[in-house]
Design an enzyme around this catalytic site. Structure first.
Site, PDB file in Angstrom:
ATOM      1  CD  GLN A 168      -0.370  -1.960   1.676  1.00 14.75           C
ATOM      2  OE1 GLN A 168      -0.971  -1.753   2.727  1.00 14.75           O
ATOM      3  NE2 GLN A 168       0.559  -1.123   1.236  1.00 14.75           N
ATOM      4  CE  LYS A 227      -0.388   0.136   5.903  1.00 10.00           C
ATOM      5  NZ  LYS A 227      -0.846   0.127   4.519  1.00 10.00           N
ATOM      6  CG  ASP A 266      -5.750   3.277   3.157  1.00  6.93           C
ATOM      7  OD1 ASP A 266      -4.818   3.850   3.754  1.00  6.93           O
ATOM      8  OD2 ASP A 266      -5.628   2.184   2.579  1.00  6.93           O
TER       9      ASP A 266
HETATM   10  N1  GUN Z   1       0.275   1.496  -0.771  1.00  8.57           N
HETATM   11  C1  GUN Z   1       1.168   2.493  -0.563  1.00  8.57           C
HETATM   12  N2  GUN Z   1       0.713   3.358   0.360  1.00  8.57           N
HETATM   13  C2  GUN Z   1      -0.493   2.899   0.742  1.00  8.57           C
HETATM   14  C3  GUN Z   1      -1.458   3.362   1.685  1.00  8.57           C
HETATM   15  O1  GUN Z   1      -1.321   4.396   2.342  1.00  8.57           O
HETATM   16  N3  GUN Z   1      -2.572   2.606   1.796  1.00  8.57           N
HETATM   17  C4  GUN Z   1      -2.777   1.494   1.065  1.00  8.57           C
HETATM   18  N4  GUN Z   1      -3.902   0.832   1.232  1.00  8.57           N
HETATM   19  N5  GUN Z   1      -1.915   1.035   0.188  1.00  8.57           N
HETATM   20  C5  GUN Z   1      -0.767   1.730   0.040  1.00  8.57           C
END
Ligand code: GUN
Length: 287
Positions: free
Chosen positions: A97, A53, A120
């Site tokens: 996350q 990211k 998100d």
């Molecule tokens: N963990 C697995 N997929 C995601 C996601 O799309 N966003 C976040 N914040 N954590 C994750």
């Protein structure tokens, strides 16, 4: 032979366009879109996702920070950090996350991210808006899937769409986006009776169940479009999806590989959402 849906290639094209629009926005407003990613603990998979990211943000010309907190951090410490980021004008998007360590309440943390910085789209306000079809932030993975379908000129309208998996992150919002695109949507899960009978009805089959090679060729209709959201590590260390590629690919008309299918599209949506958040912040300030 199925057409391979090349998520890496599609993502590269879309991200180049986002970078161009981001630069144009920065020129016009003097504001560079900024994303903060918070990671608590040292889950190796999460560390890889967070790194990807950050790199994607930097490549798009966005401002990016990663806040790494130790596994032993308390919920209060994490909430305190979010409060800081909430008030930081350089940060337009905040992402925590997941998964979080067990002693931290996920719902409380997600609720503490202001909806306008929730790139998100996990906050209840944004989840509700997705349900209503009135949203500025798209849920990252499902929107990435829709973008890939659009890029491949796969029309969802009127099609039998089957989603396998009902998670809040993928299955449920995926069903909503397919529904908004006028698909006829069925959601299956671990308690579904005669799963193969249902999956065999699908013109478009989206699989997000988290079980390696779970969907096999006998569960898929001839000519189906198969989207594999899974990301599992086999005992031999290799990455594999939720779809058994070897037996499904010969029956499908189009299929996403793992890796290089849905994964790159997810981060692409995150960049799009960060740009949207920055634009909305500038607009709100003018008002
Ligand atoms: N963990 C697995 N997929 C995601 C996601 O799309 N966003 C976040 N914040 N954590 C994750």
């Amino acid at each position: 032979m199925a057409k391979l849906i090349d998520g890496k290639k599609i993502a590269a094209e879309v991200r180049a366009d986002i970078a161009r629009r981001g630069a144009e926005f920065a020129r016009e407003t003097g504001v560079v879109p900024g994303l903060a990613v918070v990671i608590v603990g040292e889950n190796p998979a999460s560390q890889v996702y967070v790194r990807n990211k950050r790199i994607a943000c930097e490549k798009a010309g966005f401002y990016s920070i990663v806040v790494e907190m130790p596994e032993s951090s308390s919920e209060e410490e994490l909430l305190g950090k979010l409060e800081e980021l909430k008030n930081d004008e350089r940060i337009h998007g905040i992402l925590v996350q997941l998964p979080l360590p067990k002693h931290i309440n996920e719902s409380s943390v997600l609720a503490a991210i202001p909806p306008e910085k929730d790139v998100d789209a996990f906050h209840v306000v944004n989840t509700g808006r997705i349900m209503l079809g009135d949203y500025s932030f798209l849920p990252c993975t499902p929107a990435g899937v829709m973008k890939a379908l659009e890029y491949e000129n796969i029309d969802v309208s009127g099609k039998e769409c089957v989603v396998v998996g009902r998670s809040n992150i993928v299955g449920k919002p995926m069903a909503m986006l397919l529904l908004h695109a006028n698909g006829t949507v069925t959601v299956c899960h671990s308690r579904t009776a005669n799963l193969a009978e249902v999956t065999r009805r699908a013109d478009i089959l989206v699989v997000a169940i988290g079980k390696a090679d779970f969907i096999t060729g006998d569960m898929v209709k001839e000519g189906a479009v198969v989207i594999d959201v899974g990301m599992n590590r086999r005992d031999d260390g290799k990455l594999t999806g939720d779809v058994d590629f070897a037996s499904v690919e010969p029956k499908a008309s189009a299929i996403t590989p793992v890796p290089g299918g849905v994964g790159p599209m997810t981060i692409t949506t995150l960049l799009e959402n960060t740009l949207t958040a920055a634009k909305e912040a500038v607009k709100a300030k003018k008002q």
